[in-house]
Structure formats: C-alpha cells, structure tokens
Design an enzyme around this catalytic site. Sequence first.
Site, PDB file in Angstrom:
ATOM      1  N   LYS A 180       0.894  -1.176   0.000  1.00 52.62           N
ATOM      2  CA  LYS A 180       0.000   0.000   0.000  1.00 52.62           C
ATOM      3  C   LYS A 180       0.919   1.208   0.000  1.00 52.62           C
ATOM      4  O   LYS A 180       1.418   1.644   1.038  1.00 52.62           O
ATOM      5  CB  LYS A 180      -0.891  -0.026   1.239  1.00 52.62           C
ATOM      6  CG  LYS A 180      -2.201   0.751   1.129  1.00 52.62           C
ATOM      7  CD  LYS A 180      -2.076   2.214   0.730  1.00 52.62           C
ATOM      8  CE  LYS A 180      -1.650   3.122   1.826  1.00 52.62           C
ATOM      9  NZ  LYS A 180      -1.354   4.514   1.390  1.00 52.62           N
ATOM     10  N   CYS A 288      14.140  11.023   6.372  1.00 51.21           N
ATOM     11  CA  CYS A 288      14.169  10.651   7.786  1.00 51.21           C
ATOM     12  C   CYS A 288      15.600  10.632   8.303  1.00 51.21           C
ATOM     13  O   CYS A 288      15.815  10.495   9.498  1.00 51.21           O
ATOM     14  CB  CYS A 288      13.511   9.302   7.998  1.00 51.21           C
ATOM     15  SG  CYS A 288      14.450   7.976   7.250  1.00 51.21           S
TER      16      CYS A 288
HETATM   17  P1  NAD Z   1       2.467   9.398   6.916  1.00 51.47           P
HETATM   18  O1  NAD Z   1       2.580   8.821   8.270  1.00 51.47           O
HETATM   19  O2  NAD Z   1       1.552  10.547   6.718  1.00 51.47           O
HETATM   20  O3  NAD Z   1       1.981   8.284   5.861  1.00 51.47           O
HETATM   21  C1  NAD Z   1       2.636   7.054   5.726  1.00 51.47           C
HETATM   22  C2  NAD Z   1       1.632   6.008   5.260  1.00 51.47           C
HETATM   23  O4  NAD Z   1       0.628   5.872   6.257  1.00 51.47           O
HETATM   24  C3  NAD Z   1       0.915   6.349   3.963  1.00 51.47           C
HETATM   25  O5  NAD Z   1       0.886   5.198   3.155  1.00 51.47           O
HETATM   26  C4  NAD Z   1      -0.491   6.753   4.408  1.00 51.47           C
HETATM   27  O6  NAD Z   1      -1.480   6.385   3.505  1.00 51.47           O
HETATM   28  C5  NAD Z   1      -0.681   6.004   5.708  1.00 51.47           C
HETATM   29  N1  NAD Z   1      -1.467   6.756   6.701  1.00 51.47           N
HETATM   30  C6  NAD Z   1      -1.472   8.098   6.901  1.00 51.47           C
HETATM   31  N2  NAD Z   1      -2.296   8.421   7.916  1.00 51.47           N
HETATM   32  C7  NAD Z   1      -2.828   7.263   8.369  1.00 51.47           C
HETATM   33  C8  NAD Z   1      -3.752   6.946   9.408  1.00 51.47           C
HETATM   34  N3  NAD Z   1      -4.301   7.884  10.167  1.00 51.47           N
HETATM   35  N4  NAD Z   1      -4.075   5.648   9.592  1.00 51.47           N
HETATM   36  C9  NAD Z   1      -3.540   4.667   8.821  1.00 51.47           C
HETATM   37  N5  NAD Z   1      -2.651   4.925   7.829  1.00 51.47           N
HETATM   38  C10 NAD Z   1      -2.303   6.206   7.593  1.00 51.47           C
HETATM   39  O7  NAD Z   1       3.961   9.748   6.460  1.00 51.47           O
HETATM   40  P2  NAD Z   1       4.442  10.539   5.173  1.00 51.47           P
HETATM   41  O8  NAD Z   1       4.105  11.990   5.322  1.00 51.47           O
HETATM   42  O9  NAD Z   1       4.038   9.829   3.930  1.00 51.47           O
HETATM   43  O10 NAD Z   1       6.034  10.343   5.270  1.00 51.47           O
HETATM   44  C11 NAD Z   1       6.856  11.175   6.013  1.00 51.47           C
HETATM   45  C12 NAD Z   1       7.165  10.609   7.383  1.00 51.47           C
HETATM   46  O11 NAD Z   1       7.779   9.320   7.258  1.00 51.47           O
HETATM   47  C13 NAD Z   1       8.164  11.447   8.163  1.00 51.47           C
HETATM   48  O12 NAD Z   1       7.748  11.550   9.501  1.00 51.47           O
HETATM   49  C14 NAD Z   1       9.462  10.660   8.050  1.00 51.47           C
HETATM   50  O13 NAD Z   1      10.387  10.879   9.100  1.00 51.47           O
HETATM   51  C15 NAD Z   1       8.948   9.271   8.084  1.00 51.47           C
HETATM   52  N6  NAD Z   1       9.929   8.333   7.522  1.00 51.47           N
HETATM   53  C16 NAD Z   1      10.600   7.529   8.387  1.00 51.47           C
HETATM   54  C17 NAD Z   1      11.568   6.656   7.914  1.00 51.47           C
HETATM   55  C18 NAD Z   1      12.315   5.767   8.851  1.00 51.47           C
HETATM   56  O14 NAD Z   1      13.041   4.904   8.387  1.00 51.47           O
HETATM   57  N7  NAD Z   1      12.162   5.923  10.164  1.00 51.47           N
HETATM   58  C19 NAD Z   1      11.840   6.616   6.543  1.00 51.47           C
HETATM   59  C20 NAD Z   1      11.133   7.457   5.681  1.00 51.47           C
HETATM   60  C21 NAD Z   1      10.179   8.317   6.197  1.00 51.47           C
END
Ligand code: NAD
Length: 493
Positions: A180, A288
């Site tokens: 997804k 990240c």
């Molecule tokens: P996000 O949390 O908004 O979304 C990530 C995924 O979660 C998406 O596929 C989205 O559809 C789903 N999602 C969003 N809200 C949801 C909810 N309420 N319930 C269920 N699913 C939901 O993150 P983003 O904005 O796409 O990505 C950026 C974030 O990811 C930053 O905080 C970054 O630090 C983090 N990140 C972390 C790593 C790591 O390795 N720790 C790597 C890359 C990105």
Amino acid sequence: MQIDDLTDGTLHNYVNGEWVPVDGDDGEAVVNPATGEQLAHVPFTDPHAVDDVVAVGDAAFEEWRNVAIEERIQPVFRLKELLEEHQEAMARVLVREHGKNLDEARGELRRGIENVEVACGAPRLMQDGFVENAAPGIDETAVRRPLGTFAAVTPFNFPGMIPLWFLPYAVATGNSFILKPSEQDPLTAQYLFHLIDEAGFPDGVLNLVHGGPDTVNALLDNEALAGVSFVGSTPVARHVYESAAATGMRVQAQGGAKNYVVVSDSADLEYAAEKTVSSSFACGGERCLANDIAVVVGDAYEPFVEAVLDAVDDQVVGDGLDPETDIGALITPEHRDRVVGHIEAGIEDGNELLRDGRDVDVPGEAYADGTFLGPTVFGEVDTDSRIAQEEIFGPVLGIARADDFDEAVAKLNATDFGNAASLFTARGAEASQFRNEAEVGNVGVNVGTAAPMAFFHFGGRKDSFFGDLHAQAEDVVRFYTDETVYIERWPDE
Ligand code: NAD
C-alpha cells in the site's frame, strides 16, 4: 515507460496477477509539485475490498511456500535486472510525482535495487542452526519458515526505495505480499508493479493496493494478515503498532525523526559544513535521515556557520528534472505551509534567522504553482525550542552552540526521536564516546547521512521505531519468517 504507459489517468490495483479497477469511491489527484500539473488520479481501495486481496495472497501462499527456494528467487533476480534496465525512466517518473532532483531519484532507486540483490541471497539468509548431540542421542535443527501474507504501508518521501526494504525479502522467503504505497506519489509503485508483472512471479504472490488511511486500517483489522511493515510519521507509526498488535499480527513500524549532527572543535570544518548542508537540504529535507540540527562545540561555531552559509548560498532551487537543481519542490502546498509554520515558530522562539527561504523565486511561468521553498538557516538555536525538537521535514537547518563535547551529546539525546546522528571529529576518543552514547539507530562518524547499506538493517530507536526487528537484510528476514526447531532421536532397534 512514461506516465502515460503506466495509467490511463486513473490508477489500478494489481491483484492476482492482473490490473483491476480500484473498488472505492474516494481518492485524490497525483500532482507534479514543481508545476502543479495533475499527473493521474489515485482512487482509494474501499475497506471491504481489502479482505479479498488478503484472501488472494493467502491462496497464492499455499503453493508459493512450497516452491523450491532456488526457484523462488529466480523472479527476484529478474526483477533486479528489470529495475536496472528501467532505472532511468523510473527515476524520471519519480521526480515528476515527488519533486526531488534526478540524481536523488537515481540514488534512491539504486538503494532499492541493492535490497533486491541482498534478497536474492535468501537461500543463505534463511539458513538457521543445527546441533548434533544437543542432548544424549538427540540432534536439533532450527529452520525458518514463511508465515503467510504480509503488507507494507510506505511513506511519500522514498517511493522507489522504501517498498524495496520489504517486498523482495517477503517473497524470497516464501510469503505473499501486499504493498500500500503513499497516495501522494503512487506512480513509482505502479511502475514497479509493471516490472513485477514481467518478472514472472506466480499470480497473487505480489499485490498492489492503492488507498489512504481507511485502506490501511482495513489491513490492520484483518486477522488473516501475518504482519505489517510500516514506514511513516511517528503518530501513524504508533497507531499502526498498537492496532496491529491488537489484531494479533507481527508489526515493525518506523516513525519520524529529528537528527542531530555534532561538530567537534577538532573537525575539518569545511568538510563538516559541506556534508551537513548536503544532509540537511538533499531531497528538500524530506528525509528521515536529514541532519537538520548541528551542535557545534566551542570556538568552532563561527567558522562552521560561515562555511555552512557559503555552501547554502550555492544551492539552486528548481524543477527536479533540471540538472542544475539542488533542492526540488516540496510534496504538496499543505506540506510547504507546514514547513513555513515551523520557520515562523523558529522566529517566534527567538532563534536567529540567517537565511530565509520563504521568498524563493523559481523563474518560469511553468513553476508559478510550484511548492518551492529555499534553504533556511537558523543560528544561535536554543535546543529546547520547537525547531530543535519537532520534525520539520523541509529545507531548514538550525545551528546551536555547546560549551563542550559532553554537552553536545546530551543535547542530541534530549530529543524524543532516535533515528540517526552524526559526528564530525578528528579525535578517536570522541568518536568512541559518540558511538557508545548516542541514543540512535544509525551513528555516522565523519559521514553526513548515516544510511546503512542493504546488507545491514535499517531502523531507529525511541519514537523513531516501534517493534524489534527492523527493515532490510537479516532483521527483515527474521520478521518475515518463524523459527521451528526439530528435535530428533533415532534409537537403535
Ligand atoms: P504518513 O505517516 O503521513 O503516511 C505514511 C503512510 O501511512 C501512507 O501510506 C499513508 O497512507 C498512511 N497513513 C497516513 N495516515 C494514516 C492513518 N491515520 N491511519 C492509517 N494509515 C495512515 O507519512 P508521510 O508523510 O508519507 O512520510 C513522512 C514521514 O515518514 C516522516 O515523519 C518521516 O520521518 C517518516 N519516515 C521515516 C523513515 C524511517 O526509516 N524511520 C523513513 C522514511 C520516512
């Protein structure tokens, strides 16, 4: 392939070896953030349709788990070859939907391909222990076995690489898999699944499901799912961790970050500044692993700030497809506004604004609606203030002072996050102390961005990670398999 080859304008799911229309009324536009041009529409899979996809995965798993491992990795090898062949075209699609520059897109795909290469080693990675005469006359053998259908839910910032932290390992170890991808830039995943379709996996082993939070929550509620790998923001990571655990499935959830870099007074300051600027501003800071707070020890502060500002003033903001561009557009206007909000908070909290990217001008009519933000730098940063504690995820760097090395390390450990930290130093004793004391999952020494290669695991600590087994390599193989121990005795008649 180009975007027109991937979609007729509306994205489809890939289920049971076929492209199928998405069953769901909700959805959103996929937009090129540099120009505002709509590239496609992504519909969101309705929760009731998600269960059918899990059932497809489970049906395929029954045969796939029994395919000889040497045979199972053949389509994974073919996927690697196809990714190599399509890397450049895929990078161009990625830039258009994400905004980062072309070199960054090529680089993230390379990192993704490396994971496919490592997963091809599944016959070795799955080997476990054997002890003869473990007890009198008893031999014991441990084997790793696949578990069923896994899902991965991935973020927008690395749409090419992050799905590949999971997908090749899940299937090489004999599981079925559902991706997804982020709804904000799903075309790269669409491209990946066109290659998967060509690679020769059996139907139903690999499935692509588009959607938003409701789609994810339906996966988390499905008791048949063996587990979920998640990467995204901390609040959603925590929610995924708790929901998956409540349903009783395996879960690994990587969250947000706030990474510090410590600059020792012994460091080569030009080098430290160049690497810090690259770490902080590459991919527009939407990483990240971006080190966006530098803590500088003692008298190194002034020369370090000067070197940083020199490097920052060379950064070019523009369309990621332009080879001159260093910093591309941010993912959406809403995200740009959020980053601007962080800059305003930084000013309100009394930090010194040394460079202000809010009024950046990218020439050309095509870019009038682009979500650009120039590099922004704060000096004399109070590390208790919001810009030093909250994840910004944009091109904003803060520079703080510390009287001594111990104080600098204490400041980095005072954040809630624990993804990565870097140190620039010429002293071995400091490097050794830093490795021992920095409470993060990835520690860099004289390295701007502490990104492990695919044959090491990738994961953070504290609020940056919920779970125990991380992404990539042996950790993820353990996550996707369960260990069974055979205890055997063959007494004489
Ligand atoms: P996000 O949390 O908004 O979304 C990530 C995924 O979660 C998406 O596929 C989205 O559809 C789903 N999602 C969003 N809200 C949801 C909810 N309420 N319930 C269920 N699913 C939901 O993150 P983003 O904005 O796409 O990505 C950026 C974030 O990811 C930053 O905080 C970054 O630090 C983090 N990140 C972390 C790593 C790591 O390795 N720790 C790597 C890359 C990105």
